[in-house]
Design an enzyme around this catalytic site. Structure first.
Site, PDB file in Angstrom:
ATOM      1  N   SER A   1       6.798  50.365  52.105  1.00 18.52           N
ATOM      2  CA  SER A   1       7.891  49.799  52.894  1.00 18.52           C
ATOM      3  C   SER A   1       9.198  49.869  52.091  1.00 18.52           C
ATOM      4  CB  SER A   1       7.557  48.366  53.295  1.00 18.52           C
ATOM      5  OG  SER A   1       8.430  47.903  54.300  1.00 18.52           O
TER       6      SER A   1
ATOM      7  N   HIS B   1       1.864  49.058  59.705  1.00 17.19           N
ATOM      8  CA  HIS B   1       2.587  48.809  58.465  1.00 17.19           C
ATOM      9  C   HIS B   1       1.676  48.012  57.520  1.00 17.19           C
ATOM     10  CE1 HIS B   1       6.600  49.069  56.720  1.00 17.19           C
ATOM     11  NE2 HIS B   1       6.469  47.848  56.252  1.00 17.19           N
TER      12      HIS B   1
ATOM     13  N   ASP C   1       2.820  52.160  63.159  1.00 18.49           N
ATOM     14  CA  ASP C   1       3.758  51.308  62.425  1.00 18.49           C
ATOM     15  C   ASP C   1       4.877  50.844  63.352  1.00 18.49           C
ATOM     16  OD1 ASP C   1       5.650  50.199  60.623  1.00 18.49           O
ATOM     17  OD2 ASP C   1       4.913  51.480  59.023  1.00 18.49           O
TER      18      ASP C   1
END
Length: 416
Positions: free
Chosen positions: A248, A378, A345
């Site tokens: 991330s 994610h 995601d």
């Protein structure tokens, strides 16, 4: 309200959550984080979710809900929900094939020794008997914007590591939208796996916004690299072979560090230090704050994060915004990259990774591998699951391949 009605309501809710897990859902505003959390936790903990819901269902069956039409409908919906979770888990188990296909053009075959039940009993157990840790090592002085402990890193070492071993080194950069997160929270499965195989791994903190302002975050990552270059040999690491990874925001910072070696703008006061890395493995990273391709129809990152992280709009300082976008920093001398992204995601869209990989392949002379994992949300590799284990083994195979080529190159140079 009858027990059957309550059971039916819970069954409808469970089915909706499973639909949100199995299918890709993109929502904005207040629904953004719940969408991520539902898909992430139920997707990576599908079997654990079924086990919990099975126990709850057994309690309702004990109350006789199966004798009521509403209870019977609830039971049918629950079975459909579990079917979607099983299908999600099967996708997780099959992630190894996608990762192997991504690495095949480079001549890499990752290990595939991942069981169907991997991580089921203990998804959050990260220790390893062959790994020891040294925590809270300061990599530099505390700078403005440090609310405490942001100038520290943890080292995860093979139990037998000694000074002078010249083992390969990996730097892990945590995520958290540049405003939260800690070195203890991410990358644990990968670091434990690598350290058990002889690597020296470091997980670093960095200053966080709003106290810090971009590019403070990347400056701190470079400071950690500089510290490793100067000190990792004392812990058994090879200061000439350092790779970097992160997820991330950490995927953004690791990619940016890999693409901007020795950039004086990001090395104030230590401009002469060599901050090159040998390879980069970003997980679901942010590569373009400006959304140049218009992939995000809503929830633009510049609008959401600019005021807190940059303290300015893109038009106020376009040079800064461009300088910290990895997609704008690709070049022919980039190190090898292995970009890993989830198709589902909901925080960082897969299209952004696809465009970054395309730009990198068009410019770089080094190998660029890319895997888009079906069904992955994610943060999918933060704890143990079959998909996480496959990603760890694939990343390990890639990094060890790069290290093998490095050792061959060094040996050839010494023989010349």
């Amino acid at each position: 309200m009858s027990v059957s009605t309550v059971f039916l309501g819970l069954s409808v809710l469970g089915l909706l959550l499973s639909i949100g897990t199995f299918f890709r859902v993109r929502l904005a505003g207040a629904l953004l984080v719940p969408t991520f959390l539902i898909g992430w936790l139920r997707g990576e903990l599908a079997l654990q979710t079924i086990a919990i819901e099975l126990a709850v269902t057994a309690l309702f069956l004990g109350q006789g809900v199966h004798h009521d039409p509403r209870g019977q409908l609830g039971l049918a919906l629950t079975l459909v929900s579990w079917g979607l979770l099983v299908a999600s888990h099967v996708r997780s188990v099959r992630a190894g094939a996608v990762l192997a296909e991504a690495l095949a053009p480079i001549g890499i075959e990752p290990e595939r020794d991942v069981s169907f039940l991997h991580g089921f009993p203990w998804p959050f157990r990260f220790g390893h008997p062959e790994v020891r840790s040294e925590i809270h090592v300061e990599y530099g002085p505390s700078l403005p914007g440090d609310k405490g402990g942001r100038n520290r890193l943890d080292l995860h070492l093979p139990a037998g590591a000694r000074a002078g071993d010249r083992r390969p080194v990996l730097l892990q950069v945590h995520g958290g939208a540049w405003i939260m997160g800690d070195k203890r929270e991410q990358g644990r499965p990968l670091m434990a796996h690598l350290a058990a195989r002889g690597w020296v791994c470091a997980a670093t903190n960095y200053r966080l916004s709003p106290a810090a302002t971009m590019p403070d975050q990347i400056v701190d990552v470079k400071r950690a690299l500089a510290w490793l270059r100067a000190n990792v040999a004392d812990y058994g690491g090879d200061p000439d072979f350092i790779c970097i990874t992160g997820g991330s925001a950490g995927g953004h910072l690791s990619s940016l560090a890999a693409l901007t070696p020795n950039d004086p703008r990001f090395q104030p006061g230590f401009e002469s230090v060599d901050t090159r890395v040998e390879a980069c493995v970003p997980f679901y990273g942010v590569f373009d704050f400006l959304d140049r391709a218009g992939d995000r129809r809503f929830g633009k990152m510049a609008d959401a994060l600019g005021p807190m992280i940059f303290k300015c709009r893109p038009e106020d300082d376009p040079e800064l915004w461009d300088a910290v976008c990895p997609i704008a920093r690709v070049h022919d001398a980039a190190p090898p990259f292995f970009v890993i992204q989830g198709s589902h995601d909901s925080l960082v869209f897969a299209e952004e990774a696809v465009r970054f990989v395309g730009a990198l392949r068009a410019a770089s002379r080094s190998p660029v591998a890319f895997a888009e994992l079906p069904g992955a949300q994610h943060a999918f590799e933060i704890f143990h699951s079959p998909r996480s284990a496959h990603a760890v083994r694939a990343a390990t195979a890639f990094l060890e391949h790069v290290h093998a080529e490095y050792r061959h190159r060094v040996s050839r140079e010494r023989s010349a």
